[in-house]
Motif scaffolding. Structure first.
Motif, short mmCIF file in Angstrom:
data_model
loop_
_atom_site.label_atom_id
_atom_site.label_comp_id
_atom_site.label_asym_id
_atom_site.label_seq_id
_atom_site.Cartn_x
_atom_site.Cartn_y
_atom_site.Cartn_z
N GLY A 1 9.44 -33.04 75.52
CA GLY A 1 9.88 -34.35 75.96
C GLY A 1 9.51 -35.47 75.00
O GLY A 1 9.89 -36.63 75.22
N MET A 2 8.81 -35.14 73.93
CA MET A 2 8.37 -36.16 72.97
C MET A 2 9.36 -36.30 71.82
O MET A 2 10.10 -35.39 71.51
N LYS A 3 9.31 -37.47 71.20
CA LYS A 3 10.13 -37.72 70.01
C LYS A 3 9.47 -37.07 68.80
O LYS A 3 8.27 -36.80 68.79
N LYS A 4 10.26 -36.84 67.77
CA LYS A 4 9.77 -36.15 66.58
C LYS A 4 8.61 -36.90 65.92
O LYS A 4 7.67 -36.28 65.43
N GLY A 5 8.64 -38.22 65.93
CA GLY A 5 7.55 -39.00 65.35
C GLY A 5 6.23 -38.75 66.06
O GLY A 5 5.18 -38.64 65.43
N GLU A 6 6.27 -38.67 67.39
CA GLU A 6 5.06 -38.38 68.17
C GLU A 6 4.57 -36.96 67.87
O GLU A 6 3.36 -36.73 67.73
N LEU A 7 5.51 -36.04 67.78
CA LEU A 7 5.16 -34.65 67.47
C LEU A 7 4.51 -34.54 66.09
O LEU A 7 3.54 -33.81 65.91
N LEU A 8 5.05 -35.28 65.14
CA LEU A 8 4.50 -35.27 63.78
C LEU A 8 3.04 -35.73 63.79
O LEU A 8 2.18 -35.12 63.14
N GLU A 9 2.74 -36.78 64.54
CA GLU A 9 1.37 -37.28 64.61
C GLU A 9 0.43 -36.25 65.24
O GLU A 9 -0.70 -36.06 64.78
N LEU A 10 0.89 -35.58 66.30
CA LEU A 10 0.08 -34.54 66.92
C LEU A 10 -0.14 -33.38 65.95
O LEU A 10 -1.25 -32.84 65.84
N TYR A 11 0.90 -33.01 65.24
CA TYR A 11 0.84 -31.92 64.27
C TYR A 11 -0.20 -32.24 63.19
O TYR A 11 -1.06 -31.41 62.87
N ILE A 12 -0.15 -33.44 62.66
CA ILE A 12 -1.09 -33.86 61.62
C ILE A 12 -2.52 -33.92 62.16
O ILE A 12 -3.47 -33.48 61.50
N GLU A 13 -2.68 -34.43 63.37
CA GLU A 13 -4.01 -34.51 63.97
C GLU A 13 -4.62 -33.10 64.10
O GLU A 13 -5.80 -32.90 63.78
N ARG A 14 -3.82 -32.14 64.51
CA ARG A 14 -4.32 -30.78 64.67
C ARG A 14 -4.66 -30.14 63.33
O ARG A 14 -5.65 -29.43 63.21
N ILE A 15 -3.85 -30.41 62.32
CA ILE A 15 -4.16 -29.90 60.98
C ILE A 15 -5.51 -30.45 60.52
O ILE A 15 -6.34 -29.72 59.99
N LYS A 16 -5.72 -31.75 60.70
CA LYS A 16 -6.98 -32.36 60.28
C LYS A 16 -8.18 -31.72 60.97
O LYS A 16 -9.19 -31.41 60.34
N VAL A 17 -8.06 -31.51 62.28
CA VAL A 17 -9.17 -30.92 63.02
C VAL A 17 -9.43 -29.49 62.55
O VAL A 17 -10.58 -29.08 62.36
#
Length: 147
Positions: free
Chosen positions: A48-64
């Motif tokens: 249900g999220m937009k691609k921009g929101e997904l990108l931020e989640l994706y990057i946050e998880r990579i960082k962690v």
């Protein structure tokens, strides 16, 4: 009178410097204290999220993951210090840890720049699947200590 003002000003500056100076010998955290996931998501929520929101989640998880996985033989939670693990908090160990943090930061800067440039071209379903995979990997770290 001027002498007293100058004296108190100098004393105030010296006291401020002593209070604000960081202890260079204080034990540092092995895993960054900001290596945390704020919220885990399910597939329906992610779709249900937009691609921009997904990108931020994706990057946050990579960082962690990058800030956590190399250290799981030592610790799996942020905030654990060398002293907590019985590692001598000497100059050599503090230097090698500082070098590692610097290298990780540099790597993440390049990786995040790449992700921001390339991942918007990815298929949304693949992005959702990747986020779920990363989240499952991070959840499994909580079980790692039970082994």
């Amino acid at each position: 009178m001027k002498g007293k003002i100058i004296f108190f000003s100098v004393c105030f500056l010296l006291a401020t410097g002593v209070v604000s100076a960081q202890d260079k010998n204080a034990p540092k955290s092995i895993i960054s204290t900001n290596a945390l996931i704020k919220k885990y998501h399910d597939q329906k929520e992610l779709q249900g999220m937009k691609k921009g929101e997904l990108l931020e989640l994706y990057i946050e998880r990579i960082k962690v993951l990058v800030k956590t996985l190399p250290y799981i033989a030592l610790a799996t939670k942020p905030g654990v210090t060398m002293t907590d693990l019985g590692i001598p908090n000497d100059a050599d160990n503090r230097k090698i840890l500082a070098d590692q943090v610097e290298s990780t930061t540099s790597f993440l800067d390049v990786t995040v720049a790449f992700q921001r440039r390339m991942v918007p071209y990815s298929d949304t379903d693949n992005l959702v699947a990747a986020i779920l995979f990363y989240e499952n990997t991070l959840k499994s770290l909580h079980e790692f200590n039970d082994m």
